[in-house]
Design an enzyme around this catalytic site. Sequence first.
Site, PDB file in Angstrom:
ATOM      1  N   LYS A  54      26.814  40.322   4.485  1.00  0.00           N
ATOM      2  CA  LYS A  54      26.411  41.705   4.790  1.00  0.00           C
ATOM      3  C   LYS A  54      27.637  42.605   4.801  1.00  0.00           C
ATOM      4  O   LYS A  54      27.623  43.696   4.225  1.00  0.00           O
ATOM      5  CB  LYS A  54      25.680  41.761   6.141  1.00  0.00           C
ATOM      6  CG  LYS A  54      24.273  41.179   6.068  1.00  0.00           C
ATOM      7  CD  LYS A  54      23.653  40.945   7.434  1.00  0.00           C
ATOM      8  CE  LYS A  54      22.302  40.246   7.290  1.00  0.00           C
ATOM      9  NZ  LYS A  54      21.739  39.807   8.585  1.00  0.00           N
ATOM     10  N   GLN A  98      22.685  39.732  15.319  1.00  0.00           N
ATOM     11  CA  GLN A  98      22.298  38.630  14.426  1.00  0.00           C
ATOM     12  C   GLN A  98      21.547  37.545  15.217  1.00  0.00           C
ATOM     13  O   GLN A  98      21.984  37.133  16.291  1.00  0.00           O
ATOM     14  CB  GLN A  98      23.559  38.051  13.772  1.00  0.00           C
ATOM     15  CG  GLN A  98      23.314  36.937  12.780  1.00  0.00           C
ATOM     16  CD  GLN A  98      22.571  37.382  11.513  1.00  0.00           C
ATOM     17  OE1 GLN A  98      22.824  38.452  10.988  1.00  0.00           O
ATOM     18  NE2 GLN A  98      21.652  36.567  11.054  1.00  0.00           N
ATOM     19  N   ASP A 121      17.615  46.961  11.829  1.00  0.00           N
ATOM     20  CA  ASP A 121      16.805  45.773  11.558  1.00  0.00           C
ATOM     21  C   ASP A 121      15.321  46.079  11.786  1.00  0.00           C
ATOM     22  O   ASP A 121      14.468  45.264  11.448  1.00  0.00           O
ATOM     23  CB  ASP A 121      17.219  44.643  12.514  1.00  0.00           C
ATOM     24  CG  ASP A 121      17.789  43.454  11.761  1.00  0.00           C
ATOM     25  OD1 ASP A 121      17.728  43.465  10.522  1.00  0.00           O
ATOM     26  OD2 ASP A 121      18.294  42.525  12.423  1.00  0.00           O
TER      27      ASP A 121
END
Length: 288
Positions: A54, A98, A121
């Site tokens: 990412k 994460q 997200d």
Amino acid sequence: MTARILDGKALAAQVEREVAAQAAALTARYGVSPGLAAVLVGDDPASVLYVRRKAEAFGRTGMRSETFHLPASTAEAELLQLIATLNARPDIHGILPQQPMPEQINPRTVFERVDPAKDVDGLGPMNMAALLVGRPRLVPCTPAGIMRLLEHAGIEVGGKDAVVIGRSLIVGRPIALLLLQANATVTMCHTRTRELAAHTRRADILVVAAGKARLITREMVKPGAVIVDVGVNRADGRLAGDVDFAAVAEVAGWITPVPGGVGPMTIAMLLRNTVQAAEAQLRSGKTV
Ligand code: NAP
């Protein structure tokens, strides 16, 4: 092989170019480039790799990313303190906690604390609720990437029978909502579903997000169906999806490969969500 490939790698490269242009325009206008904070707790090897990929993608598109790598022993309160600090930082437009997280940390609590404007997200309660009521804002990246793949291939969703295997908050539930919003007739399957194959054989569009290598065999697929394989598994020392690719590609109409299908689109949608979040924050003058 009869199936056509849904090429996530190629489409992700196209999305990256679009995002890079948007990021450059924002940087020129506001004097600050979109910035992401990735928060990683512990040393799960797959997570370390995802976060690195990412960060590389952010670099390629001219955006900033900072990684906060905390030890596996980090207390939930300490992580929440970091989230509060990042919420308040004007140069950070997106926050990415994460998953998975160590057991002392409840990921739902973490997502609840991320400022909804920075929830790139799309997993916090505000963005989930927006999706549920049909007014999506920041949409979870994997489902958003799947919809973009279908759209790009010109696959009609309205009126189709769509079957989703898996009901996680990160994939199964949001993709079911997006397909429903696009007027598919949606069935959700999970471990308590009886006769899984009876459902999958009816599917015009089959989205598989179970995390079980070769769960879907040729006999379970309707000829000509669109097969979206979200699974990432290690099988026989290689990366494999949830679908028996070679056999299913003989009967399907379209299929995503693993790797090179849904995975690259997930990262592409994270880039897109971050530039979208940055634009909204910069325009409203909430940040620098
Ligand atoms: P998860 O939270 O473990 O959820 C798996 C879901 O699949 C659960 O709802 C489970 O049902 C269902 N399931 C498992 N085995 C099944 C079976 N034999 N029959 C029917 N349903 C079954 O997983 P996730 O986070 O959604 O991820 C799913 C997979 O996608 C994993 O392999 C993950 O690595 C991958 N993934 C890939 C990307 C990407 O970008 N490519 C992104 C996210 C996830 P129950 O609810 O009844 O337990």
